[in-house]
Design an enzyme around this catalytic site. Structure first.
Site, PDB file in Angstrom:
ATOM      1  N   LYS A   9      -5.885  -6.904  -5.927  1.00 31.41           N
ATOM      2  CA  LYS A   9      -6.003  -5.658  -5.332  1.00 31.41           C
ATOM      3  C   LYS A   9      -4.717  -5.323  -4.696  1.00 31.41           C
ATOM      4  O   LYS A   9      -3.992  -5.996  -4.166  1.00 31.41           O
ATOM      5  CB  LYS A   9      -7.178  -6.063  -4.357  1.00 31.41           C
ATOM      6  CG  LYS A   9      -7.543  -4.668  -3.588  1.00 31.41           C
ATOM      7  CD  LYS A   9      -8.706  -3.804  -4.261  1.00 31.41           C
ATOM      8  CE  LYS A   9      -8.583  -2.379  -3.808  1.00 31.41           C
ATOM      9  NZ  LYS A   9      -7.606  -1.588  -4.517  1.00 31.41           N
ATOM     10  N   LYS A  67      -1.734  -9.710   3.236  1.00 28.56           N
ATOM     11  CA  LYS A  67      -2.461  -8.702   4.211  1.00 28.56           C
ATOM     12  C   LYS A  67      -3.952  -8.661   3.595  1.00 28.56           C
ATOM     13  O   LYS A  67      -4.821  -8.611   4.556  1.00 28.56           O
ATOM     14  CB  LYS A  67      -1.814  -7.492   3.473  1.00 28.56           C
ATOM     15  CG  LYS A  67      -2.288  -6.304   3.804  1.00 28.56           C
ATOM     16  CD  LYS A  67      -1.916  -4.852   3.197  1.00 28.56           C
ATOM     17  CE  LYS A  67      -0.451  -4.776   2.959  1.00 28.56           C
ATOM     18  NZ  LYS A  67      -0.292  -3.338   2.789  1.00 28.56           N
ATOM     19  N   LYS A  84       0.008  -5.678  -7.258  1.00 22.79           N
ATOM     20  CA  LYS A  84       0.853  -4.251  -7.062  1.00 22.79           C
ATOM     21  C   LYS A  84       1.162  -3.855  -8.272  1.00 22.79           C
ATOM     22  O   LYS A  84       1.330  -4.568  -9.430  1.00 22.79           O
ATOM     23  CB  LYS A  84       1.784  -4.513  -6.063  1.00 22.79           C
ATOM     24  CG  LYS A  84       2.388  -3.022  -5.368  1.00 22.79           C
ATOM     25  CD  LYS A  84       1.561  -2.892  -4.129  1.00 22.79           C
ATOM     26  CE  LYS A  84       1.676  -1.697  -3.459  1.00 22.79           C
ATOM     27  NZ  LYS A  84       1.214  -1.476  -2.240  1.00 22.79           N
ATOM     28  N   ASP A 120      -0.578   4.400  -3.762  1.00 22.60           N
ATOM     29  CA  ASP A 120       0.524   3.908  -2.841  1.00 22.60           C
ATOM     30  C   ASP A 120       1.588   5.338  -2.812  1.00 22.60           C
ATOM     31  O   ASP A 120       0.885   6.299  -3.082  1.00 22.60           O
ATOM     32  CB  ASP A 120       1.268   2.602  -3.342  1.00 22.60           C
ATOM     33  CG  ASP A 120       2.164   1.885  -2.413  1.00 22.60           C
ATOM     34  OD1 ASP A 120       1.685   1.193  -1.493  1.00 22.60           O
ATOM     35  OD2 ASP A 120       3.384   2.131  -2.419  1.00 22.60           O
ATOM     36  N   ASN A 177       0.666  10.285   3.158  1.00 23.09           N
ATOM     37  CA  ASN A 177      -0.529   9.845   3.708  1.00 23.09           C
ATOM     38  C   ASN A 177      -0.622   8.878   4.905  1.00 23.09           C
ATOM     39  O   ASN A 177      -1.437   9.169   5.807  1.00 23.09           O
ATOM     40  CB  ASN A 177      -1.250   9.262   2.349  1.00 23.09           C
ATOM     41  CG  ASN A 177      -2.666   9.028   2.610  1.00 23.09           C
ATOM     42  OD1 ASN A 177      -3.452   9.925   2.835  1.00 23.09           O
ATOM     43  ND2 ASN A 177      -3.281   7.909   2.412  1.00 23.09           N
TER      44      ASN A 177
HETATM   45  N1  GLU Z   1      -1.013   0.502  -1.114  1.00 25.52           N
HETATM   46  C1  GLU Z   1      -1.867   0.261  -0.014  1.00 25.52           C
HETATM   47  C2  GLU Z   1      -1.365  -1.049   0.540  1.00 25.52           C
HETATM   48  O1  GLU Z   1       0.057  -0.882   0.536  1.00 25.52           O
HETATM   49  C3  GLU Z   1      -3.318   0.035  -0.246  1.00 25.52           C
HETATM   50  C4  GLU Z   1      -3.687  -0.682  -1.452  1.00 25.52           C
HETATM   51  C5  GLU Z   1      -5.169  -0.696  -1.962  1.00 25.52           C
HETATM   52  O2  GLU Z   1      -5.936   0.011  -1.211  1.00 25.52           O
HETATM   53  O3  GLU Z   1      -5.654  -1.276  -2.765  1.00 25.52           O
HETATM   54  O4  GLU Z   1      -2.017  -1.937   1.003  1.00 25.52           O
END
Ligand code: GLU
Length: 447
Positions: A91, A115, A127, A167, A242
């Site tokens: 994710k 995270k 990612k 992102d 955002n």
């Molecule tokens: N890009 C966001 C982050 O850095 C969210 C990733 C997501 O919602 O999967 O955590």
């Protein structure tokens, strides 16, 4: 200096991943934090957990050809790093920005593991993205790029396999094109395969706001732990995407006065407080530049071309633009100006030297993997709603987000205390995030 076992593993990571400084930086920070638990947990060493964790489970690099508005064929490079699936499907977001390369995606994917673990929800880390630059591209060009990108990526995705989101450079518009293409290619309305979707087609209320809200809530928690609050405080925010927009909104709701926003051309200071509607109009609707904010706002605001937003006196700093945007000099300026708390809305916006400055000055510092986890946590809530074919209210979803952020804050604080580093949110976040992943990997055996 790292202790010798950690140093050996780190040297191995350096040798195996040359020319990827951001990835090295992210790995080193985690390794440094883990020194405090090394001796207590020989099992992590016995199972070579760090060696295994530093190596992504799978890395996908692909060609993304598309036709621009002039009829010229363009070629970009697409990435998806499926980093770790110990706690759930991979994710993490997709970043479309010219600076994207494999090292950047690996650093972001590595951070995402810890995270996501900290959210307490069942999500692994990954990612992706591309060096495609959406800036100045027409809607049609963005759509054709997304269609081509998904033509390859879809075969690696799935509700139980890999669930991308947005992102930098990837918002509701891009997620729409990506989801539409996935749906057509697979003939499945598999809503839980992407998050950050539009509200009419499987998206979750609060997802758009969640990263920025979460970073401000995390700052409020750090302040409360020191008997302070946002009330009447000047808040400095970098970025105007955002994350920044909703960090500003929440900072205001919490009683603070957000006075800055920025983009790659410079920053604005607004002594009356940032006018959120105007900022949203310029950035979300018109996709314009931050200088226009000062032009349209009147006397209270000024635009500073170039320069550092961190020169502006502020009590609370929410760096919400991009990696390594706040260096040691900026950190020293912030400390000199009396900053109380720094909460990272972006991923790794403070350089390691800047973090050292904050630590030595005793400033409350919330690292991104804890402070900005609200975004991905709400993505997991979106997946829950999709799985149960339900849609929650704004109030309920926001309450869940707030509780998750409070839990993350408490976990970081308790863990830091437990390992003898009271008040150190970096160590707390890394150790707490790491332990769950490591224990699951041990439970699964060598796979
Ligand atoms: N890009 C966001 C982050 O850095 C969210 C990733 C997501 O919602 O999967 O955590």
């Amino acid at each position: 200096m790292l202790d010798s076992t950690l140093q050996d593993t780190y040297d191995h990571v350096l040798r195996r991943n040359p020319g990827e400084p951001e990835f090295h930086q992210a790995v080193r920070e985690v390794f440094e934090s883990l020194e405090v638990i090394q001796n207590r947990h020989p099992e992590y060493q016995d199972h070579s957990i760090l060696m295994r964790l530093s190596e992504p489970e799978r890395q996908i690099i692909f060609r993304v050809p598309w036709v621009d508005d002039k009829g010229v064929v363009q070629v970009n490079r697409g990435f998806r790093v499926e980093y770790n699936s110990a706690l759930g499907p991979y994710k993490g977001g997709l970043r479309f920005h010219p600076s994207v390369n494999l090292g950047i995606v690996k650093f972001l994917g590595f951070e995402q593991i810890f995270k996501n673990s900290l959210t307490g929800l069942p999500i692994g880390g990954g990612k992706g993205g591309s060096d495609f630059d959406p800036r100045g591209r027409s809607d049609g060009e963005v759509m054709r790029f997304c269609q081509s990108f998904m033509t390859e990526l879809h075969r690696h995705m799935g509700e139980y396999t890999d669930v991308p989101a947005g992102d930098i450079g990837v918002g509701a518009r891009e997620i729409g094109y990506l989801f539409g293409t996935y749906k057509r290619l697979t003939n499945r309305y598999e809503a839980g395969v992407l998050t950050g979707k539009g509200l009419d087609w499987g998206g979750s209320l609060v997802r758009k706001e969640a990263t920025g809200y979460g970073a401000a809530i995390f700052a409020a928690e750090m302040l409360e732990a020191r008997d302070a609050s946002f009330e009447g405080r000047r808040v400095g925010v970098s970025g105007s995407g955002n994350v920044a927009i909703y960090a500003i909104e929440k900072a205001r709701q919490l009683g603070g006065l957000p006075v800055t926003a920025s983009d790659s051309s410079g920053y604005v200071v607004d002594e009356k407080g940032i006018d959120l509607e105007l900022l949203q109009q310029i950035k979300e609707v018109e996709r314009g530049r931050i200088a226009e904010y000062a032009e349209r706002r009147g006397d209270s605001a000024r635009f500073v071309a170039g320069g550092s937003v961190w020169d502006v006196p502020m009590d609370i700093a929410l760096p919400s633009a991009t990696q390594n945007e706040l260096d040691a000099d900026s950190a020293r300026t912030l400390v000199k100006n009396g900053v109380l708390a720094v909460s990272e809305g972006a991923n790794m916006p403070c350089t390691p030297d800047a973090v050292t400055v904050f630590r030595e000055a005793g400033i409350a510092f919330g690292p991104g993997k804890a402070a900005n986890a609200g975004g991905v946590a709400t993505s997991a809530l979106e997946m829950q709603q999709n799985a149960s074919r339900d849609a929650w209210s704004f109030a309920h979803t926001e309450e869940r987000l707030t509780q998750i952020m409070k839990n993350i804050h408490a976990t970081c604080l308790e863990t830091a205390e437990e390992v003898g580093r009271p008040g150190d949110y970096v160590v707390g976040a890394n150790v707490a995030g790491f332990r769950k992943v490591a224990d699951a990997m041990i439970a699964f055996g060598v796979i």
